[in-house]
Each structure stands twice: as C-alpha cells, then as structure tokens.
Scaffold this motif. Sequence first.
Motif, mmCIF file in Angstrom:
data_model
loop_
_atom_site.group_PDB
_atom_site.id
_atom_site.type_symbol
_atom_site.label_atom_id
_atom_site.label_comp_id
_atom_site.label_asym_id
_atom_site.label_seq_id
_atom_site.Cartn_x
_atom_site.Cartn_y
_atom_site.Cartn_z
ATOM 1 N N PHE A 113 -8.966 -50.073 -32.961
ATOM 2 C CA PHE A 113 -8.268 -49.618 -34.154
ATOM 3 C C PHE A 113 -8.595 -48.153 -34.436
ATOM 4 C CE2 PHE A 113 -7.858 -54.138 -34.797
ATOM 5 C CZ PHE A 113 -6.634 -54.254 -35.460
ATOM 6 N N HIS A 114 -7.590 -47.428 -34.916
ATOM 7 C CA HIS A 114 -7.741 -46.030 -35.279
ATOM 8 C C HIS A 114 -7.326 -45.835 -36.736
ATOM 9 C CE1 HIS A 114 -8.268 -44.633 -31.086
ATOM 10 N NE2 HIS A 114 -7.386 -45.575 -30.793
ATOM 11 N N GLU A 115 -7.901 -44.845 -37.371
ATOM 12 C CA GLU A 115 -7.490 -44.484 -38.722
ATOM 13 C C GLU A 115 -6.441 -43.388 -38.632
ATOM 14 O OE1 GLU A 115 -9.269 -42.530 -42.836
ATOM 15 O OE2 GLU A 115 -10.636 -43.500 -41.412
ATOM 16 N N VAL A 116 -5.276 -43.640 -39.192
ATOM 17 C CA VAL A 116 -4.170 -42.690 -39.173
ATOM 18 C C VAL A 116 -3.969 -42.158 -40.589
ATOM 19 C CG1 VAL A 116 -1.719 -42.345 -38.723
ATOM 20 C CG2 VAL A 116 -3.052 -43.857 -37.242
ATOM 21 N N ASP A 117 -3.971 -40.834 -40.749
ATOM 22 C CA ASP A 117 -3.754 -40.190 -42.041
ATOM 23 C C ASP A 117 -2.541 -39.275 -41.948
ATOM 24 O OD1 ASP A 117 -6.105 -41.169 -43.518
ATOM 25 O OD2 ASP A 117 -7.238 -39.985 -42.067
ATOM 26 N N ILE A 118 -1.604 -39.469 -42.858
ATOM 27 C CA ILE A 118 -0.432 -38.608 -42.978
ATOM 28 C C ILE A 118 -0.582 -37.819 -44.267
ATOM 29 C CG2 ILE A 118 2.079 -38.543 -43.212
ATOM 30 C CD1 ILE A 118 2.097 -41.283 -41.758
ATOM 31 N N GLU A 119 -0.568 -36.496 -44.171
ATOM 32 C CA GLU A 119 -0.778 -35.655 -45.352
ATOM 33 C C GLU A 119 0.412 -34.734 -45.553
ATOM 34 O OE1 GLU A 119 -4.027 -32.462 -47.181
ATOM 35 O OE2 GLU A 119 -4.574 -33.793 -45.522
ATOM 36 N N CYS A 120 0.964 -34.766 -46.761
ATOM 37 C CA CYS A 120 2.092 -33.902 -47.083
ATOM 38 C C CYS A 120 2.173 -33.742 -48.589
ATOM 39 C CB CYS A 120 3.400 -34.488 -46.546
ATOM 40 S SG CYS A 120 4.844 -33.447 -46.825
ATOM 41 N N ASP A 121 1.932 -32.527 -49.064
ATOM 42 C CA ASP A 121 2.021 -32.226 -50.492
ATOM 43 C C ASP A 121 3.353 -31.531 -50.745
ATOM 44 O OD1 ASP A 121 1.667 -31.706 -53.122
ATOM 45 O OD2 ASP A 121 -0.146 -30.501 -52.905
ATOM 46 N N THR A 122 4.231 -32.173 -51.504
ATOM 47 C CA THR A 122 5.560 -31.614 -51.751
ATOM 48 C C THR A 122 5.737 -31.119 -53.180
ATOM 49 O OG1 THR A 122 6.436 -33.806 -52.325
ATOM 50 C CG2 THR A 122 6.585 -33.131 -50.010
ATOM 51 N N GLU A 124 1.080 -32.926 -41.907
ATOM 52 C CA GLU A 124 -0.017 -33.034 -40.947
ATOM 53 C C GLU A 124 -0.342 -34.503 -40.697
ATOM 54 O OE1 GLU A 124 -3.430 -30.843 -42.163
ATOM 55 O OE2 GLU A 124 -2.461 -28.874 -41.930
ATOM 56 N N ILE A 125 -0.605 -34.832 -39.452
ATOM 57 C CA ILE A 125 -1.009 -36.194 -39.083
ATOM 58 C C ILE A 125 -2.332 -36.117 -38.332
ATOM 59 C CG2 ILE A 125 -0.427 -38.226 -37.701
ATOM 60 C CD1 ILE A 125 2.492 -37.703 -38.244
ATOM 61 N N SER A 126 -3.289 -36.942 -38.770
ATOM 62 C CA SER A 126 -4.613 -36.993 -38.136
ATOM 63 C C SER A 126 -4.893 -38.396 -37.640
ATOM 64 C CB SER A 126 -5.704 -36.572 -39.131
ATOM 65 O OG SER A 126 -5.481 -35.258 -39.603
ATOM 66 N N VAL A 127 -5.631 -38.483 -36.542
ATOM 67 C CA VAL A 127 -6.088 -39.759 -36.008
ATOM 68 C C VAL A 127 -7.607 -39.700 -35.923
ATOM 69 C CG1 VAL A 127 -6.043 -41.349 -34.052
ATOM 70 C CG2 VAL A 127 -3.953 -40.132 -34.704
ATOM 71 N N ASP A 128 -8.277 -40.593 -36.634
ATOM 72 C CA ASP A 128 -9.743 -40.610 -36.697
ATOM 73 C C ASP A 128 -10.287 -39.254 -37.153
ATOM 74 O OD1 ASP A 128 -9.714 -43.246 -35.794
ATOM 75 O OD2 ASP A 128 -9.817 -42.640 -33.699
ATOM 76 N N GLN A 129 -9.702 -38.733 -38.238
ATOM 77 C CA GLN A 129 -10.092 -37.477 -38.885
ATOM 78 C C GLN A 129 -9.863 -36.230 -38.015
ATOM 79 O OE1 GLN A 129 -12.722 -40.176 -39.147
ATOM 80 N NE2 GLN A 129 -11.289 -40.739 -40.764
ATOM 81 N N LYS A 130 -9.146 -36.367 -36.914
ATOM 82 C CA LYS A 130 -8.839 -35.217 -36.063
ATOM 83 C C LYS A 130 -7.342 -34.938 -36.128
ATOM 84 C CE LYS A 130 -9.083 -33.477 -31.315
ATOM 85 N NZ LYS A 130 -9.474 -33.801 -29.915
ATOM 86 N N ARG A 131 -6.985 -33.715 -36.505
ATOM 87 C CA ARG A 131 -5.567 -33.393 -36.620
ATOM 88 C C ARG A 131 -4.909 -33.371 -35.244
ATOM 89 N NH1 ARG A 131 -4.003 -27.801 -39.315
ATOM 90 N NH2 ARG A 131 -4.282 -27.048 -37.194
ATOM 91 N N VAL A 132 -3.837 -34.132 -35.119
ATOM 92 C CA VAL A 132 -3.138 -34.219 -33.829
ATOM 93 C C VAL A 132 -1.727 -33.648 -33.906
ATOM 94 C CG1 VAL A 132 -4.464 -36.221 -33.039
ATOM 95 C CG2 VAL A 132 -2.357 -36.573 -34.361
ATOM 96 N N MET A 133 -1.252 -33.346 -35.128
ATOM 97 C CA MET A 133 0.116 -32.868 -35.265
ATOM 98 C C MET A 133 0.286 -32.112 -36.569
ATOM 99 S SD MET A 133 3.581 -35.168 -34.974
ATOM 100 C CE MET A 133 4.175 -35.084 -36.654
ATOM 101 N N GLN A 134 1.025 -31.014 -36.529
ATOM 102 C CA GLN A 134 1.327 -30.252 -37.729
ATOM 103 C C GLN A 134 2.780 -29.778 -37.651
ATOM 104 O OE1 GLN A 134 -0.268 -26.161 -38.367
ATOM 105 N NE2 GLN A 134 -1.147 -27.002 -40.263
ATOM 106 N N VAL A 135 3.515 -29.985 -38.729
ATOM 107 C CA VAL A 135 4.910 -29.557 -38.786
ATOM 108 C C VAL A 135 5.058 -28.573 -39.943
ATOM 109 C CG1 VAL A 135 7.329 -30.251 -38.993
ATOM 110 C CG2 VAL A 135 5.681 -31.786 -37.895
#
Length: 280
Positions: A177-186, A195-206
């Motif tokens: 299992f992994h922890e997935v965090d999606i962050e977006c302040d609108t 921004e999307i992070s997996v296990d506290q590591k950012r893997v994607m930024q749009v």
Amino acid sequence: MKDFPSCFGESGVQVSDSTSGASKTAQNLVTCLYQAQLFGRSCVIIVTWSKNLMGQGLSIEIDDSTNQCLCKVEIKPRVFSKRKGCRSMEVKDSKIVVFWDLSAAKFGFSPEPLEDFYIAAICDNKMILQLGDLSKEAYRKTSTRPPSNAVFIAKKAHIYGKKTYSTKAQFCDNGRFHEVDIECDTVGLTDPCLEISVDQKRVMQVKRLAWKFRGNQTILVDGLPVEVFWDVHSWLFGAPGPSPSASAVFMFRTCLSSERLLPWSQGLGFSLTLYAWKNE
C-alpha cells in the motif's frame, strides 16, 4: 465495471464524472472490483463499502462476463452491526455462500476496514474471493484451502478535503500500500497548481492548471509505470446544474508496455478512480 468513468474519449485524456451533483452521502463509498473464475468462466465480483448516518454497510455482487448480475448480497447497517454472519444463494444449481467477520475490524475515515477482518465467498466448496488480513480464520471457517482465484483489478473511492486529498492505494494485486496525496489550492488563485505525491514524494506537478484542467501523465511507482488522468474542470469553473459543487476526477492506471492504451477491463492492469470533493 458499472459506473466506472472512462478515460478513452476522442482526445484520449478526458475523464468523465458520473457523479456530478451527488450528495455528500456518496462521498462515503468505496467500490472494489475483483476478477475471478466461476463455473469455469470469468466473472467480476463487486464489493462496495458504504457509510452513512445509519451506520456502515456492505454489498457483494457477482456479475458474469456480460455484466449480468448472477447474485447479490447486501449487508445493511442494522445487519452489519452484528459484525459477523453468512448468506447463501442458489446460482445455476450451485450454492454460493458469503461469510464475513468484522467483529474486531478497525476502521479509519474510510468505510473500508483497515485490518482484523475477513470476507469470504465460496462456491462448490471452492474459495472464489477472500478479503482481509484474517485469511487463516477465513479458510478455517469455510473449510477450504488457499488461495482464492480472485485478482484485484479496480477500485473507486470518494475523498474530500479543502486543499489536500489523501488515500491509500495498492497499484497491483497483492502489492504494498502507498499513501497518495493530491494537493490543489483553488481559493483566490488565478493560476492554481496541481501536485500529486506518493509516500510524501512529489511525482507530478501541473502548472497553468486553468489551461490544463484535463490531461494525463505517466509516473513510476515501485518501478511500474502508472498513467494518471485528471479532470478538475468542476473545481475551477464550477459545476453545471443545481448542484453547488462537484468532484474532480482522477484515475491511476497501471501500464503494460505498448498495450497500455487498451482498457484495464481486459485484464492488462489495475485502475484506481478517485472522486475528490471540496469541503465548503
């Protein structure tokens, strides 16, 4: 397979939101799909965990390869409160029995239990599905032998927050299992960033999200390519119709070499679909 969004539109990137205008009750749903063998043929077992003001519920549905429902067990909150039991059904001159024990189950924010539980479905004295970490107890209770033939192929969940949306994800059958965090302040931003992070590591930024409110990108998780689709149109531009809000939709799908553009339902990988709702 039912009510799961498609990410294969003409553009190849649009993720449709089938729950626009859904109430907050819909946020407390987690649906998991498993591919299994029944009567020598492929079937899909749909397990749905729910939580509302009445309590927690559970349903287990078995569909054949044409999406026709063969049988369904619904454990409503008043029955779920007993936390353990079994149900049997007659299907094609055979008996399917579903056992469950959630008497010691531990739950977090999700209606899906975290540990100390089992669910088991058997047909003709063969285990076709076993869920939970109490597998020894499940096999002992059902007098069957491991393993079951079910493969975890898809999951759909509703999550909510104001800026950050978090969930646990398992990108392959029996994977960790992994922890997935999606962050977006609108709020108050003319050009928000996703921004999307997996296990506290950012893997994607749009960046420039107002121009890229739909899209797809491939990330790596445990060395496995995972394609991410997003549709945040409702976050940025509001929801159509009478509903004051709607969810953004994210899909994480494992990719297998050049075959990655084929639908996951053909057994070529796993998909996780998240409906992210903004709290007022």
